[in-house]
Design a protein around this motif. Structure first.
Motif, short mmCIF file in Angstrom:
data_model
loop_
_atom_site.label_atom_id
_atom_site.label_comp_id
_atom_site.label_asym_id
_atom_site.label_seq_id
_atom_site.Cartn_x
_atom_site.Cartn_y
_atom_site.Cartn_z
N VAL A 1 0.84 -1.19 0.00
CA VAL A 1 0.00 0.00 0.00
C VAL A 1 0.88 1.25 0.00
O VAL A 1 0.67 2.19 -0.78
CB VAL A 1 -0.95 0.01 1.22
CG1 VAL A 1 -1.72 1.31 1.31
CG2 VAL A 1 -1.89 -1.19 1.17
N LEU A 2 1.89 1.26 0.87
CA LEU A 2 2.79 2.41 0.95
C LEU A 2 3.57 2.57 -0.35
O LEU A 2 3.77 3.68 -0.84
CB LEU A 2 3.72 2.26 2.15
CG LEU A 2 3.04 2.29 3.51
CD1 LEU A 2 4.03 1.94 4.61
CD2 LEU A 2 2.39 3.61 3.77
N GLY A 3 4.02 1.46 -0.91
CA GLY A 3 4.73 1.52 -2.19
C GLY A 3 3.85 2.07 -3.30
O GLY A 3 4.30 2.87 -4.12
N GLY A 4 2.58 1.64 -3.32
CA GLY A 4 1.65 2.17 -4.31
C GLY A 4 1.42 3.65 -4.13
O GLY A 4 1.32 4.40 -5.10
N ALA A 5 1.34 4.10 -2.87
CA ALA A 5 1.15 5.52 -2.60
C ALA A 5 2.35 6.34 -3.07
O ALA A 5 2.20 7.42 -3.64
CB ALA A 5 0.92 5.74 -1.10
N VAL A 6 3.55 5.81 -2.85
CA VAL A 6 4.76 6.50 -3.32
C VAL A 6 4.77 6.59 -4.84
O VAL A 6 5.10 7.63 -5.41
CB VAL A 6 6.04 5.80 -2.78
CG1 VAL A 6 7.28 6.32 -3.47
CG2 VAL A 6 6.14 5.98 -1.27
N VAL A 54 2.13 6.57 -6.90
CA VAL A 54 1.12 7.54 -7.32
C VAL A 54 1.61 8.97 -7.08
O VAL A 54 1.45 9.85 -7.94
CB VAL A 54 -0.22 7.29 -6.59
CG1 VAL A 54 -1.19 8.44 -6.78
CG2 VAL A 54 -0.84 5.98 -7.07
N ALA A 55 2.23 9.22 -5.92
CA ALA A 55 2.76 10.56 -5.63
C ALA A 55 3.86 10.93 -6.61
O ALA A 55 3.92 12.08 -7.07
CB ALA A 55 3.28 10.61 -4.19
N PHE A 56 4.72 9.98 -6.95
CA PHE A 56 5.80 10.25 -7.90
C PHE A 56 5.23 10.66 -9.26
O PHE A 56 5.67 11.65 -9.85
CB PHE A 56 6.70 9.02 -8.05
CG PHE A 56 7.79 9.20 -9.06
CD1 PHE A 56 8.93 9.91 -8.74
CD2 PHE A 56 7.65 8.66 -10.33
CE1 PHE A 56 9.93 10.09 -9.68
CE2 PHE A 56 8.65 8.84 -11.28
CZ PHE A 56 9.80 9.55 -10.96
N VAL A 57 4.24 9.93 -9.73
CA VAL A 57 3.61 10.26 -11.02
C VAL A 57 2.96 11.64 -10.94
O VAL A 57 3.09 12.45 -11.86
CB VAL A 57 2.59 9.17 -11.42
CG1 VAL A 57 1.75 9.61 -12.61
CG2 VAL A 57 3.29 7.85 -11.72
N GLY A 58 2.27 11.92 -9.81
CA GLY A 58 1.64 13.22 -9.64
C GLY A 58 2.64 14.38 -9.64
O GLY A 58 2.40 15.41 -10.26
N VAL A 59 3.77 14.20 -8.98
CA VAL A 59 4.80 15.26 -8.94
C VAL A 59 5.39 15.46 -10.33
O VAL A 59 5.63 16.61 -10.74
CB VAL A 59 5.89 14.92 -7.90
CG1 VAL A 59 7.09 15.84 -8.05
CG2 VAL A 59 5.32 15.03 -6.49
N GLN A 60 5.62 14.37 -11.06
CA GLN A 60 6.16 14.51 -12.41
C GLN A 60 5.17 15.26 -13.31
O GLN A 60 5.57 16.10 -14.12
CB GLN A 60 6.49 13.13 -13.00
CG GLN A 60 7.57 12.37 -12.25
CD GLN A 60 8.81 13.20 -11.98
OE1 GLN A 60 9.38 13.81 -12.88
NE2 GLN A 60 9.22 13.25 -10.73
N ALA A 61 3.87 14.97 -13.18
CA ALA A 61 2.85 15.68 -13.96
C ALA A 61 2.80 17.14 -13.55
O ALA A 61 2.69 18.03 -14.41
CB ALA A 61 1.49 15.02 -13.75
N MET A 62 2.91 17.42 -12.25
CA MET A 62 2.89 18.80 -11.76
C MET A 62 4.04 19.61 -12.34
O MET A 62 3.87 20.77 -12.70
CB MET A 62 2.96 18.82 -10.23
CG MET A 62 2.94 20.21 -9.64
SD MET A 62 3.64 20.27 -7.99
CE MET A 62 5.36 20.02 -8.31
#
Length: 142
Positions: A50-55, A57-65
């Motif tokens: 779960v934590l790995g999946g959250a990391v 998703v956050a990584f993809v979001g930061v790259q998009a940002m």
């Protein structure tokens, strides 16, 4: 120009997806969280995924940002200015971890668990909110 309800609707949709994900992953079960944190006892490593999946998703979001000029519902991104690791950060992290380990909840799952209507969760959230208010009134004034 965006519709006046676009921002609250996006926040509601994000919150619903987040809450559903927390429920689906088992993060609303304090016993499961505590067994994940009990690395020297009956350790349950399943929340690591779960934590790995959250990391991820956050990584993809930061790259998009990083590729966006501005967010969809604001004039600019609200990013932290302080990038130092100092005593306040370490103490806050330790308090967060202590509360997570003792209570089995962190803020997101605690609020999502209010839907269960259990008095123990309501007391936890009340204590958490009291701590947040005290922090804002005492620590931030310095």
């Amino acid at each position: 120009m965006t519709h006046p309800l676009a921002r609250p609707a996006a926040a509601l949709a994000s919150g619903l997806v987040f809450g559903f994900g927390l429920s689906l992953s088992g993060m609303l079960n304090p016993a499961r969280v505590q067994s994940f944190l009990d690395v020297f006892g009956a350790w349950d490593p399943s929340l690591a995924f779960v934590l790995g999946g959250a990391v991820l998703v956050a990584f993809v979001g930061v790259q998009a940002m990083k590729r966006m000029k501005r967010p969809a519902f604001d004039d600019r991104f609200q990013l932290p200015a302080n990038r130092r690791i100092d005593a306040r950060l370490l103490l806050g992290s330790a308090l967060f971890g202590l509360g997570w380990g003792l209570g089995g909840f962190c803020p997101g799952p605690a609020v999502a668990s209010l839907s269960l209507g259990l008095p123990k969760i309501m007391i936890f959230v009340l204590a958490m909110l009291t701590g947040m208010i005290l922090h804002d009134r005492v620590v931030r004034k310095r």
